[in-house]
Design a protein around this motif. Structure first.
Motif, short mmCIF file in Angstrom:
data_model
loop_
_atom_site.label_atom_id
_atom_site.label_comp_id
_atom_site.label_asym_id
_atom_site.label_seq_id
_atom_site.Cartn_x
_atom_site.Cartn_y
_atom_site.Cartn_z
N SER A 284 3.07 6.02 -3.03
CA SER A 284 4.19 6.90 -3.43
C SER A 284 4.36 6.98 -4.94
O SER A 284 5.29 7.62 -5.43
N GLU A 285 3.49 6.32 -5.69
CA GLU A 285 3.54 6.27 -7.15
C GLU A 285 2.30 6.95 -7.73
O GLU A 285 1.39 6.29 -8.25
N PRO A 286 2.21 8.28 -7.67
CA PRO A 286 0.97 8.96 -8.06
C PRO A 286 0.59 8.84 -9.54
O PRO A 286 -0.56 9.07 -9.89
N ALA A 287 1.53 8.48 -10.39
CA ALA A 287 1.22 8.40 -11.82
C ALA A 287 0.47 7.10 -12.19
O ALA A 287 -0.05 7.00 -13.29
N LEU A 288 0.41 6.14 -11.30
CA LEU A 288 -0.25 4.87 -11.62
C LEU A 288 -1.76 5.06 -11.70
O LEU A 288 -2.37 5.73 -10.86
N THR A 289 -2.37 4.47 -12.70
CA THR A 289 -3.82 4.51 -12.85
C THR A 289 -4.45 3.14 -12.60
O THR A 289 -5.67 3.00 -12.57
N GLU A 290 -3.60 2.13 -12.46
CA GLU A 290 -4.04 0.76 -12.27
C GLU A 290 -3.04 0.06 -11.38
O GLU A 290 -1.84 0.34 -11.45
N VAL A 291 -3.50 -0.85 -10.51
CA VAL A 291 -2.59 -1.63 -9.68
C VAL A 291 -2.94 -3.10 -9.78
O VAL A 291 -4.05 -3.47 -10.16
N ASN A 292 -1.98 -3.93 -9.44
CA ASN A 292 -2.20 -5.37 -9.40
C ASN A 292 -2.29 -5.79 -7.94
O ASN A 292 -1.29 -5.80 -7.23
N PHE A 293 -3.49 -6.11 -7.48
CA PHE A 293 -3.68 -6.65 -6.14
C PHE A 293 -3.51 -8.15 -6.26
O PHE A 293 -4.38 -8.84 -6.77
N TRP A 294 -2.38 -8.65 -5.83
CA TRP A 294 -2.03 -10.06 -6.04
C TRP A 294 -1.95 -10.80 -4.72
O TRP A 294 -1.83 -10.22 -3.66
N TRP A 295 -2.02 -12.09 -4.82
CA TRP A 295 -1.68 -12.97 -3.70
C TRP A 295 -1.12 -14.25 -4.29
O TRP A 295 -1.46 -14.61 -5.42
N TRP B 140 5.04 -9.37 -13.62
CA TRP B 140 5.97 -8.23 -13.61
C TRP B 140 5.98 -7.54 -14.97
O TRP B 140 5.93 -6.31 -15.05
N GLU B 141 6.04 -8.31 -16.06
CA GLU B 141 6.06 -7.71 -17.40
C GLU B 141 4.77 -6.93 -17.68
O GLU B 141 4.80 -5.92 -18.38
N THR B 142 3.66 -7.39 -17.15
CA THR B 142 2.37 -6.75 -17.40
C THR B 142 2.17 -5.50 -16.54
O THR B 142 1.74 -4.47 -17.04
N PHE B 143 2.48 -5.60 -15.25
CA PHE B 143 2.16 -4.52 -14.32
C PHE B 143 3.36 -3.74 -13.80
O PHE B 143 3.20 -2.63 -13.30
N GLY B 144 4.57 -4.31 -13.88
CA GLY B 144 5.75 -3.60 -13.39
C GLY B 144 5.56 -3.10 -11.98
O GLY B 144 5.12 -3.83 -11.08
N ARG B 145 5.84 -1.81 -11.76
CA ARG B 145 5.76 -1.21 -10.42
C ARG B 145 4.34 -1.19 -9.87
O ARG B 145 4.15 -1.03 -8.66
N ALA B 146 3.34 -1.38 -10.71
CA ALA B 146 1.96 -1.45 -10.25
C ALA B 146 1.68 -2.73 -9.45
O ALA B 146 0.61 -2.90 -8.89
N ASN B 147 2.69 -3.62 -9.37
CA ASN B 147 2.61 -4.78 -8.49
C ASN B 147 2.87 -4.39 -7.04
O ASN B 147 2.75 -5.21 -6.14
N GLY B 148 3.28 -3.15 -6.80
CA GLY B 148 3.51 -2.68 -5.44
C GLY B 148 4.93 -2.83 -4.95
O GLY B 148 5.19 -2.71 -3.76
N VAL B 149 5.85 -3.05 -5.88
CA VAL B 149 7.27 -3.21 -5.55
C VAL B 149 8.11 -2.57 -6.66
O VAL B 149 7.64 -2.42 -7.78
N PRO B 150 9.38 -2.23 -6.35
CA PRO B 150 10.20 -1.52 -7.33
C PRO B 150 10.89 -2.39 -8.38
O PRO B 150 11.40 -1.86 -9.36
N SER B 151 10.90 -3.72 -8.19
CA SER B 151 11.65 -4.56 -9.12
C SER B 151 11.08 -5.98 -9.17
O SER B 151 10.33 -6.40 -8.27
N PHE C 162 0.82 -1.20 0.00
CA PHE C 162 0.00 0.00 0.00
C PHE C 162 0.87 1.27 0.00
O PHE C 162 0.64 2.19 -0.78
N ASP C 163 1.88 1.30 0.87
CA ASP C 163 2.75 2.48 0.97
C ASP C 163 3.51 2.72 -0.33
O ASP C 163 3.65 3.86 -0.76
N PHE C 164 4.02 1.65 -0.94
CA PHE C 164 4.75 1.81 -2.20
C PHE C 164 3.84 2.40 -3.27
O PHE C 164 4.21 3.35 -3.95
N LEU C 165 2.64 1.85 -3.40
CA LEU C 165 1.72 2.35 -4.43
C LEU C 165 1.26 3.78 -4.14
O LEU C 165 1.08 4.57 -5.07
#
Length: 96
Positions: free
Chosen positions: A19-30, A74-85, A14-17
């Motif tokens: 800090s990424e204000p340009a994201l319009t979509e996120v990947n909520f994964w488990w 990772w290839e689909t969502f990149g940083r929208a996965n909630g992590v930097p790498s 949550f905190d990582f995302l």
């Protein structure tokens, strides 16, 4: 009537995302291979932050569910996965 699903949410994700204000979509994964059927596209996914916060952090509009290998996620969502790498994504999944 619109349904909602309250999802226990990792504070770091949550905190990582946040800090990424340009994201319009996120990947909520488990991790795992279970299909998500709690709500339908267009319904609300509410993010409940885990301890020590124990409160609602926000919400999103659910669009779809897919079972993806980590590399494809990772290839689909990149940083929208909630992590930097990619390595951070693998580590986050391994922690669960």
């Amino acid at each position: 009537m619109v349904n909602l699903f309250i999802a226990n949410t990792d504070n770091s994700w949550f905190d990582f995302l946040a800090s990424e204000p340009a994201l319009t979509e996120v990947n909520f994964w488990w991790p795992g291979e279970m299909a998500f059927r709690a709500i339908q596209p267009g319904e609300l996914l509410v993010f409940r932050l885990k301890s020590p916060r124990n409160k609602i952090g926000g919400f999103g509009i659910f669009s779809s569910h897919s079972l993806l290998p980590v590399q494809i996620a990772w290839e689909t969502f990149g940083r929208a996965n909630g992590v930097p790498s990619y390595d951070a994504l693998r580590n986050a999944i391994a922690n669960y």
